[in-house]
Design a protein around this motif. Sequence first.
Motif, short mmCIF file in Angstrom:
data_model
loop_
_atom_site.label_atom_id
_atom_site.label_comp_id
_atom_site.label_asym_id
_atom_site.label_seq_id
_atom_site.Cartn_x
_atom_site.Cartn_y
_atom_site.Cartn_z
N ARG A 193 -27.04 30.33 32.15
CA ARG A 193 -27.36 31.74 32.05
C ARG A 193 -26.88 32.48 33.29
NH1 ARG A 193 -28.78 33.71 27.26
NH2 ARG A 193 -29.90 35.37 28.33
N VAL A 194 -26.41 33.71 33.10
CA VAL A 194 -26.02 34.54 34.24
C VAL A 194 -27.25 35.31 34.72
CG1 VAL A 194 -23.62 34.74 33.52
CG2 VAL A 194 -25.30 36.41 32.70
N PRO A 195 -27.24 35.83 35.96
CA PRO A 195 -28.41 36.55 36.47
C PRO A 195 -28.69 37.80 35.64
CG PRO A 195 -26.89 36.00 38.25
CD PRO A 195 -26.19 35.70 36.98
N ALA A 196 -29.93 38.23 35.67
CA ALA A 196 -30.33 39.47 34.99
C ALA A 196 -30.81 40.47 36.05
CB ALA A 196 -31.45 39.20 33.99
N VAL A 216 -26.48 51.74 53.44
CA VAL A 216 -27.24 51.96 52.21
C VAL A 216 -28.49 51.09 52.23
CG1 VAL A 216 -27.17 51.78 49.70
CG2 VAL A 216 -25.14 52.50 50.94
N SER A 217 -29.61 51.69 51.88
CA SER A 217 -30.89 50.97 51.86
C SER A 217 -31.19 50.49 50.44
CB SER A 217 -32.03 51.87 52.35
OG SER A 217 -31.77 52.35 53.65
N PRO A 218 -31.72 49.27 50.30
CA PRO A 218 -32.11 48.80 48.96
C PRO A 218 -33.31 49.59 48.44
CG PRO A 218 -32.76 47.22 50.66
CD PRO A 218 -31.92 48.25 51.34
N ILE A 219 -33.21 50.01 47.19
CA ILE A 219 -34.26 50.81 46.56
C ILE A 219 -35.05 49.98 45.55
CG2 ILE A 219 -34.74 52.87 45.18
CD1 ILE A 219 -33.77 53.48 47.99
N ALA A 220 -34.36 49.12 44.84
CA ALA A 220 -35.01 48.32 43.79
C ALA A 220 -34.43 46.92 43.79
CB ALA A 220 -34.82 48.97 42.42
N THR A 221 -35.16 45.99 43.21
CA THR A 221 -34.69 44.61 43.09
C THR A 221 -34.17 44.39 41.66
OG1 THR A 221 -36.85 43.82 42.35
CG2 THR A 221 -36.44 43.87 44.73
N PRO A 222 -33.36 43.35 41.46
CA PRO A 222 -32.92 43.04 40.09
C PRO A 222 -34.09 42.81 39.14
CG PRO A 222 -31.59 41.85 41.68
CD PRO A 222 -32.69 42.50 42.46
N GLU A 223 -35.16 42.19 39.64
CA GLU A 223 -36.34 41.97 38.80
C GLU A 223 -36.97 43.30 38.39
OE1 GLU A 223 -35.82 40.52 41.73
OE2 GLU A 223 -35.26 38.51 41.02
N HIS A 224 -36.96 44.25 39.32
CA HIS A 224 -37.51 45.57 39.01
C HIS A 224 -36.68 46.24 37.92
CE1 HIS A 224 -39.48 49.47 40.77
NE2 HIS A 224 -39.77 49.26 39.51
N LEU A 225 -35.36 46.14 38.03
CA LEU A 225 -34.50 46.77 37.02
C LEU A 225 -34.65 46.08 35.67
CD1 LEU A 225 -31.20 47.51 38.98
CD2 LEU A 225 -32.98 49.09 38.29
N THR A 226 -34.89 44.78 35.67
CA THR A 226 -35.15 44.09 34.40
C THR A 226 -36.41 44.64 33.75
OG1 THR A 226 -34.10 42.08 35.24
CG2 THR A 226 -35.53 41.85 33.31
N GLY A 227 -37.43 44.92 34.58
CA GLY A 227 -38.64 45.56 34.05
C GLY A 227 -38.37 46.95 33.52
N VAL A 230 -19.86 35.63 27.76
CA VAL A 230 -20.79 36.07 28.78
C VAL A 230 -21.20 37.53 28.56
CG1 VAL A 230 -19.02 36.80 30.45
CG2 VAL A 230 -21.26 36.06 31.26
N MET A 231 -20.31 38.36 28.02
CA MET A 231 -20.66 39.76 27.77
C MET A 231 -21.65 39.89 26.62
SD MET A 231 -16.95 41.63 28.30
CE MET A 231 -17.57 43.24 27.82
N GLN A 232 -21.50 39.05 25.61
CA GLN A 232 -22.36 39.15 24.44
C GLN A 232 -23.64 38.33 24.59
OE1 GLN A 232 -21.87 41.14 21.89
NE2 GLN A 232 -23.72 40.50 20.80
N GLU A 233 -23.51 37.09 25.06
CA GLU A 233 -24.64 36.17 25.07
C GLU A 233 -25.32 36.06 26.44
OE1 GLU A 233 -25.57 35.01 22.27
OE2 GLU A 233 -23.79 35.55 21.10
N LYS A 234 -24.72 36.66 27.48
CA LYS A 234 -25.24 36.57 28.86
C LYS A 234 -25.33 35.11 29.31
CE LYS A 234 -25.70 40.98 28.60
NZ LYS A 234 -26.96 41.68 28.56
N GLN A 235 -24.36 34.32 28.90
CA GLN A 235 -24.31 32.92 29.28
C GLN A 235 -22.87 32.45 29.20
OE1 GLN A 235 -26.75 31.13 26.23
NE2 GLN A 235 -24.99 30.68 24.93
N VAL A 236 -22.57 31.34 29.92
CA VAL A 236 -21.25 30.73 29.85
C VAL A 236 -21.41 29.24 29.58
CG1 VAL A 236 -20.17 32.40 31.40
CG2 VAL A 236 -21.16 30.33 32.34
N THR A 237 -20.39 28.66 28.97
CA THR A 237 -20.39 27.23 28.67
C THR A 237 -19.29 26.57 29.48
OG1 THR A 237 -21.20 27.66 26.43
CG2 THR A 237 -20.22 25.51 26.86
N ILE A 238 -19.69 25.60 30.30
CA ILE A 238 -18.74 24.86 31.14
C ILE A 238 -18.91 23.38 30.81
CG2 ILE A 238 -17.99 24.33 33.48
CD1 ILE A 238 -19.33 26.92 34.39
N ALA A 239 -17.85 22.77 30.29
CA ALA A 239 -17.85 21.35 29.94
C ALA A 239 -19.03 21.00 29.03
CB ALA A 239 -17.88 20.49 31.21
#
Length: 337
Positions: A143-146, A201-212, A129-138
Amino acid sequence: MNEQARGAIDSADLMERLLYEVKRVVVGQDHFLERVLVAILAGGHLLVEGVPGLAKTLTVNTLARTMSGSFKRIQFTPDLLPADLVGTRMYNQGTGEFSTVRGPVFANLLLADEINRAPAKVQSALLEVMQEKQVTIAGETYRVPAPFLVMATQNPIETEGTYPLPEAQVDRFMMKVLVGYPSEEEEVVIVNRVTGPRISVSPIATPEHLTGLQDECRKVYVDPSLVQYAVRVVAATRKPSGYGLEEIERYITFGASPRATIGLIEGARALAFLRGRNYAVPEDVIDLVPDVLRHRLSLSYEAMSDGATADQLISRILQALPVPERPLEAHVRATAR
């Protein structure tokens, strides 16, 4: 000013506001906070070493709230199983079917608390998950969130009941950050803030924004001379005698891998981005060298007996290698065209 330069400044302003919101809760730890943001922008992971009670968990939790992201914390213990991290398949007696139960790794910010308290089999469950940003189950891949950041902590003052991290695991951490005690003035503020009214604490950015922002960060210009400098610094950890450092060669058993060079350049981009520039300078690389290299050096028994530390050897390497000239803004603009 071109569009890329304006974008870097606007993005840096957003990161400053995000950092300001976090510091309304977290006191001090400027270096640690900056490295967390560098890791997010560069898509890397952090290994954090510090005694308990230094706001490591609070920092990541607060940051997750400012970016409206999901936060999960895993307390590593000797009886932890890999399925407790990534998830497993569960049988539903009502439907007679198996369903997938996802583990806590499916989050934007994952805190692996005291990672060295779990055996190597559990620690290695994080490798994919650290390298590929994904996990394999059975046999199925998820994919993990970005964005996705793993921040693992370890306690430097306890060795009983701990397991050393596998080399492959350590190398996947972009940086190892040392968190120290606050100053007396900072500790007074900490006590007043914790015992006073609760701060929201107030939200400043979204995960999608940080991906951008991660995509924008990759557009930061890195001069070829800086890449060559990063390569020389890392190569000097593998064969110090080739760079006039014969006196430290006996202290290093194995040097840093190419992941260290990549981490230096990606980190320098992120640091320049945070500082409002659309190009990296030598200071950006030099500032990150200790954090990127200290956990990747395998020291010999002779180094341990002489009391030589990784940070001391890294400092000696930096002193021996000439620093490239700072790139001119005019050259950067011409190259960008």
